[in-house]
Design a protein around this motif. Structure first.
Motif, PDB file in Angstrom:
ATOM      1  N   PHE A 166       5.378   4.460  10.127  1.00  0.00           N
ATOM      2  CA  PHE A 166       4.792   3.500  10.126  1.00  0.00           C
ATOM      3  C   PHE A 166       3.643   2.845  11.295  1.00  0.00           C
ATOM      4  O   PHE A 166       2.314   1.844  10.451  1.00  0.00           O
ATOM      5  CB  PHE A 166       5.658   2.518   9.361  1.00  0.00           C
ATOM      6  CG  PHE A 166       6.398   1.200  10.898  1.00  0.00           C
ATOM      7  CD1 PHE A 166       4.946  -0.055  10.465  1.00  0.00           C
ATOM      8  CD2 PHE A 166       7.065   1.916  11.273  1.00  0.00           C
ATOM      9  CE1 PHE A 166       5.956  -0.634  11.929  1.00  0.00           C
ATOM     10  CE2 PHE A 166       7.821   0.574  12.318  1.00  0.00           C
ATOM     11  CZ  PHE A 166       7.060  -0.857  12.276  1.00  0.00           C
ATOM     12  N   ARG A 167       3.871   2.558  11.809  1.00  0.00           N
ATOM     13  CA  ARG A 167       3.172   1.799  12.870  1.00  0.00           C
ATOM     14  C   ARG A 167       2.029   2.182  13.068  1.00  0.00           C
ATOM     15  O   ARG A 167       1.276   1.130  14.155  1.00  0.00           O
ATOM     16  CB  ARG A 167       3.534   2.617  14.733  1.00  0.00           C
ATOM     17  CG  ARG A 167       5.136   2.138  14.494  1.00  0.00           C
ATOM     18  CD  ARG A 167       5.823   2.601  15.707  1.00  0.00           C
ATOM     19  NE  ARG A 167       7.478   1.816  16.292  1.00  0.00           N
ATOM     20  CZ  ARG A 167       8.017   3.410  15.272  1.00  0.00           C
ATOM     21  NH1 ARG A 167       7.864   4.333  14.600  1.00  0.00           N
ATOM     22  NH2 ARG A 167       9.375   2.478  15.321  1.00  0.00           N
ATOM     23  N   THR A 168       2.044   3.445  12.756  1.00  0.00           N
ATOM     24  CA  THR A 168       0.192   3.892  12.688  1.00  0.00           C
ATOM     25  C   THR A 168      -0.936   3.593  11.614  1.00  0.00           C
ATOM     26  O   THR A 168      -1.937   4.008  11.178  1.00  0.00           O
ATOM     27  CB  THR A 168      -0.315   5.002  13.328  1.00  0.00           C
ATOM     28  OG1 THR A 168       0.285   6.784  12.847  1.00  0.00           O
ATOM     29  CG2 THR A 168       0.701   4.595  14.908  1.00  0.00           C
ATOM     30  N   ARG A 169       0.174   3.228  10.643  1.00  0.00           N
ATOM     31  CA  ARG A 169      -0.489   3.387   8.971  1.00  0.00           C
ATOM     32  C   ARG A 169      -0.739   2.328   8.591  1.00  0.00           C
ATOM     33  O   ARG A 169      -0.474   1.142   8.207  1.00  0.00           O
ATOM     34  CB  ARG A 169       0.713   3.958   8.246  1.00  0.00           C
ATOM     35  CG  ARG A 169       0.607   5.496   8.738  1.00  0.00           C
ATOM     36  CD  ARG A 169       1.525   6.033   7.527  1.00  0.00           C
ATOM     37  NE  ARG A 169       1.147   7.274   7.949  1.00  0.00           N
ATOM     38  CZ  ARG A 169       2.561   8.642   7.192  1.00  0.00           C
ATOM     39  NH1 ARG A 169       3.463   7.892   6.417  1.00  0.00           N
ATOM     40  NH2 ARG A 169       2.350   9.785   7.527  1.00  0.00           N
ATOM     41  N   ARG A 170      -2.272   1.680   8.708  1.00  0.00           N
ATOM     42  CA  ARG A 170      -3.166   0.463   7.904  1.00  0.00           C
ATOM     43  C   ARG A 170      -2.226   0.359   7.173  1.00  0.00           C
ATOM     44  O   ARG A 170      -2.188  -1.156   6.269  1.00  0.00           O
ATOM     45  CB  ARG A 170      -3.909   0.541   7.841  1.00  0.00           C
ATOM     46  CG  ARG A 170      -4.424   0.423   9.804  1.00  0.00           C
ATOM     47  CD  ARG A 170      -5.957  -0.020   9.797  1.00  0.00           C
ATOM     48  NE  ARG A 170      -6.804  -1.333   9.589  1.00  0.00           N
ATOM     49  CZ  ARG A 170      -7.855  -1.978   9.221  1.00  0.00           C
ATOM     50  NH1 ARG A 170      -8.431  -0.656   9.876  1.00  0.00           N
ATOM     51  NH2 ARG A 170      -7.663  -3.144   8.839  1.00  0.00           N
ATOM     52  N   ALA A 221      -6.409  -1.525  -1.898  1.00  0.00           N
ATOM     53  CA  ALA A 221      -7.023  -0.065  -1.720  1.00  0.00           C
ATOM     54  C   ALA A 221      -7.041   1.069  -0.866  1.00  0.00           C
ATOM     55  O   ALA A 221      -7.560   0.006   0.439  1.00  0.00           O
ATOM     56  CB  ALA A 221      -7.906   0.469  -2.645  1.00  0.00           C
ATOM     57  N   SER A 222      -6.432   2.229  -0.216  1.00  0.00           N
ATOM     58  CA  SER A 222      -7.038   2.778   0.205  1.00  0.00           C
ATOM     59  C   SER A 222      -7.400   4.179   0.229  1.00  0.00           C
ATOM     60  O   SER A 222      -6.828   4.735  -0.968  1.00  0.00           O
ATOM     61  CB  SER A 222      -4.927   2.916   1.525  1.00  0.00           C
ATOM     62  OG  SER A 222      -4.678   3.901   0.915  1.00  0.00           O
ATOM     63  N   ALA A 223      -7.841   4.742   0.990  1.00  0.00           N
ATOM     64  CA  ALA A 223      -8.105   6.257   1.698  1.00  0.00           C
ATOM     65  C   ALA A 223      -6.469   6.953   1.591  1.00  0.00           C
ATOM     66  O   ALA A 223      -5.765   6.541   2.066  1.00  0.00           O
ATOM     67  CB  ALA A 223      -8.796   6.538   2.614  1.00  0.00           C
ATOM     68  N   ALA A 269      -7.576  -1.232  16.050  1.00  0.00           N
ATOM     69  CA  ALA A 269      -8.433  -1.640  16.850  1.00  0.00           C
ATOM     70  C   ALA A 269      -8.719   0.737  16.980  1.00  0.00           C
ATOM     71  O   ALA A 269     -10.051   1.052  17.488  1.00  0.00           O
ATOM     72  CB  ALA A 269      -7.297  -1.918  18.456  1.00  0.00           C
ATOM     73  N   VAL A 270      -7.787   1.491  16.798  1.00  0.00           N
ATOM     74  CA  VAL A 270      -7.670   1.896  16.779  1.00  0.00           C
ATOM     75  C   VAL A 270      -8.791   3.210  15.572  1.00  0.00           C
ATOM     76  O   VAL A 270      -9.977   3.213  15.596  1.00  0.00           O
ATOM     77  CB  VAL A 270      -7.037   3.295  16.319  1.00  0.00           C
ATOM     78  CG1 VAL A 270      -7.028   5.151  15.737  1.00  0.00           C
ATOM     79  CG2 VAL A 270      -5.947   3.286  17.999  1.00  0.00           C
ATOM     80  N   ASP A 271      -8.505   2.311  14.283  1.00  0.00           N
ATOM     81  CA  ASP A 271      -9.481   2.355  13.659  1.00  0.00           C
ATOM     82  C   ASP A 271     -11.367   2.452  13.768  1.00  0.00           C
ATOM     83  O   ASP A 271     -12.333   2.710  13.170  1.00  0.00           O
ATOM     84  CB  ASP A 271      -9.912   1.811  11.945  1.00  0.00           C
ATOM     85  CG  ASP A 271      -8.086   2.197  11.294  1.00  0.00           C
ATOM     86  OD1 ASP A 271      -8.318   3.506  11.625  1.00  0.00           O
ATOM     87  OD2 ASP A 271      -7.810   2.026  10.422  1.00  0.00           O
ATOM     88  N   ARG A 272     -11.376   1.650  14.978  1.00  0.00           N
ATOM     89  CA  ARG A 272     -12.995   0.449  15.134  1.00  0.00           C
ATOM     90  C   ARG A 272     -13.728   1.474  16.498  1.00  0.00           C
ATOM     91  O   ARG A 272     -14.588   1.799  16.595  1.00  0.00           O
ATOM     92  CB  ARG A 272     -12.606  -0.574  15.534  1.00  0.00           C
ATOM     93  CG  ARG A 272     -12.332  -1.711  14.425  1.00  0.00           C
ATOM     94  CD  ARG A 272     -13.177  -2.782  14.766  1.00  0.00           C
ATOM     95  NE  ARG A 272     -11.996  -4.045  15.776  1.00  0.00           N
ATOM     96  CZ  ARG A 272     -10.948  -4.608  15.764  1.00  0.00           C
ATOM     97  NH1 ARG A 272     -10.080  -4.229  14.399  1.00  0.00           N
ATOM     98  NH2 ARG A 272     -10.226  -4.755  17.085  1.00  0.00           N
ATOM     99  N   ARG A 273     -12.722   2.401  17.120  1.00  0.00           N
ATOM    100  CA  ARG A 273     -13.392   2.969  18.161  1.00  0.00           C
ATOM    101  C   ARG A 273     -14.271   4.268  17.578  1.00  0.00           C
ATOM    102  O   ARG A 273     -14.117   5.079  16.211  1.00  0.00           O
ATOM    103  CB  ARG A 273     -12.108   3.707  18.613  1.00  0.00           C
ATOM    104  CG  ARG A 273     -11.494   3.469  19.395  1.00  0.00           C
ATOM    105  CD  ARG A 273     -10.186   4.029  20.653  1.00  0.00           C
ATOM    106  NE  ARG A 273      -9.807   4.929  19.454  1.00  0.00           N
ATOM    107  CZ  ARG A 273      -8.438   5.493  19.683  1.00  0.00           C
ATOM    108  NH1 ARG A 273      -8.054   4.852  20.653  1.00  0.00           N
ATOM    109  NH2 ARG A 273      -8.153   6.647  19.441  1.00  0.00           N
TER     110      ARG A 273
END
Length: 161
Positions: free
Chosen positions: A118-122, A43-45, A153-157
């Protein structure tokens, strides 16, 4: 054309004839054919204006199709599932995107492989990580594992207020 592999991202956030989005994704995996590996469904937002959460997965397929031939087949599957063109990033029964191709890159007016975002899409990288962690992006030479690690890492900033 010789047999090549593709990584396909699959998403749904609207009920269709197969049922809930998770069932639409599972049905799309069966409809693809040539599947050699499939991730679990996560599941994703949503992105953009949609408010419904997505069910996402990734698969690896083998085929003799060129990227444009495969794109045409994916669009037929989307239409068969009831997908209609409409608002960008809106609710959809099914979304099928070519993410990577084992023969490298491809660029035409209506098709760019690897998928530009795609490179930034979890929601693409996380499912892909389980089935193709070592696959290298032909443009950056980064592996899916490396790209997923960067995206995490970007999502955790910390966010600024």
């Amino acid at each position: 054309m010789p047999t090549t592999s593709y990584a396909i991202a699959i998403g749904s956030n609207r009920r269709g004839r197969h049922g809930a989005p998770e069932r639409e994704v599972a049905a799309a995996i069966r409809a693809l054919g040539g599947v050699v590996a499939a991730s679990g469904i996560v599941a994703s937002a949503p992105l953009g204006p949609s408010i419904r959460r997505f069910a996402n997965a990734a698969v690896l397929i083998q085929t003799r199709e060129t990227p444009p031939e495969l794109l045409a087949r994916l669009k037929r599957i989307e239409r068969d599932f009831g997908r209609r063109r409409g608002q960008r990033w809106g609710a959809r029964v099914i979304d099928l995107d070519i993410v990577l191709w084992s023969a490298g890159s491809w660029a035409e007016d209506d098709l760019i492989v690897p998928h530009p975002a795609f490179r930034t899409r979890r929601f693409v990288l996380d499912p892909l990580l389980g089935i193709a962690a070592a696959w290298r992006d032909p443009l950056t030479n980064s592996t899916v594992r490396q790209l997923a690690h960067r995206a995490q890492a970007v999502d955790r900033r910390p966010r600024r207020p």
